[in-house]
Design an enzyme around this catalytic site. Sequence first.
Site, PDB file in Angstrom:
ATOM      1  N   TYR A 256      14.699 -19.300 -27.316  1.00 46.66           N
ATOM      2  CA  TYR A 256      14.546 -20.487 -28.144  1.00 46.66           C
ATOM      3  C   TYR A 256      13.100 -20.941 -28.041  1.00 46.66           C
ATOM      4  CZ  TYR A 256      19.655 -21.059 -28.457  1.00 46.66           C
ATOM      5  OH  TYR A 256      20.992 -20.886 -28.715  1.00 46.66           O
TER       6      TYR A 256
ATOM      7  N   PRO B 289      23.363 -25.337 -35.701  1.00 43.31           N
ATOM      8  CA  PRO B 289      23.609 -24.095 -34.956  1.00 43.31           C
ATOM      9  C   PRO B 289      22.806 -23.972 -33.670  1.00 43.31           C
ATOM     10  CG  PRO B 289      22.235 -23.660 -36.872  1.00 43.31           C
ATOM     11  CD  PRO B 289      22.683 -25.085 -36.984  1.00 43.31           C
TER      12      PRO B 289
ATOM     13  N   TYR C 270      25.824 -25.745 -22.626  1.00 42.38           N
ATOM     14  CA  TYR C 270      25.686 -24.516 -23.398  1.00 42.38           C
ATOM     15  C   TYR C 270      26.857 -23.577 -23.147  1.00 42.38           C
ATOM     16  CZ  TYR C 270      23.162 -20.897 -25.979  1.00 42.38           C
ATOM     17  OH  TYR C 270      22.783 -19.959 -26.928  1.00 42.38           O
TER      18      TYR C 270
END
Length: 391
Positions: free
Chosen positions: A202, A294, A386
């Site tokens: 990310y 998302p 997560y």
Amino acid sequence: MRTQVAIIGAGPSGLLLGQLLHKAGISNVILERQSADYVLGRIRAGVLEQVAVDLMEECGVADRMHKEGLVHEGIELLFQGQRHRIDFPGLTGGKTVMVYGQTEVTRDLMAARSAAGLPTYYEVGDSVRLHGFDGTSPKVTFRKDGRDEEIACDFIAGCDGYHGVSRASVPKDAIREYEKVYPFGWLGLLADVPPVFHELIYANTERGFALCSMRSPTRSRYYVQVPLTDKVEEWSDDAFYDELSRRLDPEARERLVRGPSLEKSIAPLRSFVAEPMRFGRLFLAGDAAHIVPPTGAKGLNLAASDVKYLSDGIVEHYRERSSAGLDHYSDRALRRVWKAERFSWWFTSLMHKFPGEGPIAQKLQEAELDYLVNSKAASMSLAENYVGLPL
């Protein structure tokens, strides 16, 4: 025809619910607006929490997932040109996630339903109508192959997504909707090339967000943040790879393999919740009731937890003649939904460049990321959200 549960939508939530009910001996029929090929052609999420993995196992469709899926023990956060790893097992007591595409989940569930000979009606278009769900004798009408059909049932499960007929059938004064639309989208590219890294990266950069993901060791899924005004046809494959490369660190940039896109699209981002998720004998699940950005990989996983709560309630109704599970379905599901909405909103806000906010916003994000990766408590919070909060 007569069944116990009519399920609207043959995406993963509808198919998962149908398989769980079938395993419990509860009859069900699925109606789908589109063709089976169209449903399988939708490119969606690829990260499964343990709850989704457990439900696939409970459905008896986990063999291919365990053979081909990729167990991931962390993610990498890239900012200020450097990557920092979030160690899931070390921060959560051993928990991990599974990378296995939503398309493959759907394919496995479709195959199981077909093998069991369970009734599924594809390509019913916009003909589906829900009736009587505010009473004791709901029914669903639809048109298939030029014939009008009717299904009498005990319950209706609305698993037909954000634009489906289920939520639209509820009186406006009976539902409250919450929504946040983000001022950017994700331009995604799928290609048969090896990923730049064995875990997800990310990236927070001054040029905007980027994500390096994968579906297998030979198939990659990449994303870059783009303005909502961009059109997918304006982006050639080369232009996409050039922009992605600019947002990566030198090591990832060096390992980036370019290849022709199998699919390319721009997805807008929104946070959305409809409350409640029950209306008489109609129950909403998955995207019919909520949408998350998302960024946090929560969409399919929230659908799976909805299905878990709902299937347990329906089984309890028939086996124990108790309505407790169904009576508490909406409250239980929404409690988990709002926590996932909060996490997805926070992670999205942390990683993306928001138009008009100026250089100070970038510096504040980088400071928070610096705190996040250097604080065990902050890293633990990210990791436990997560991998998935408890049911």
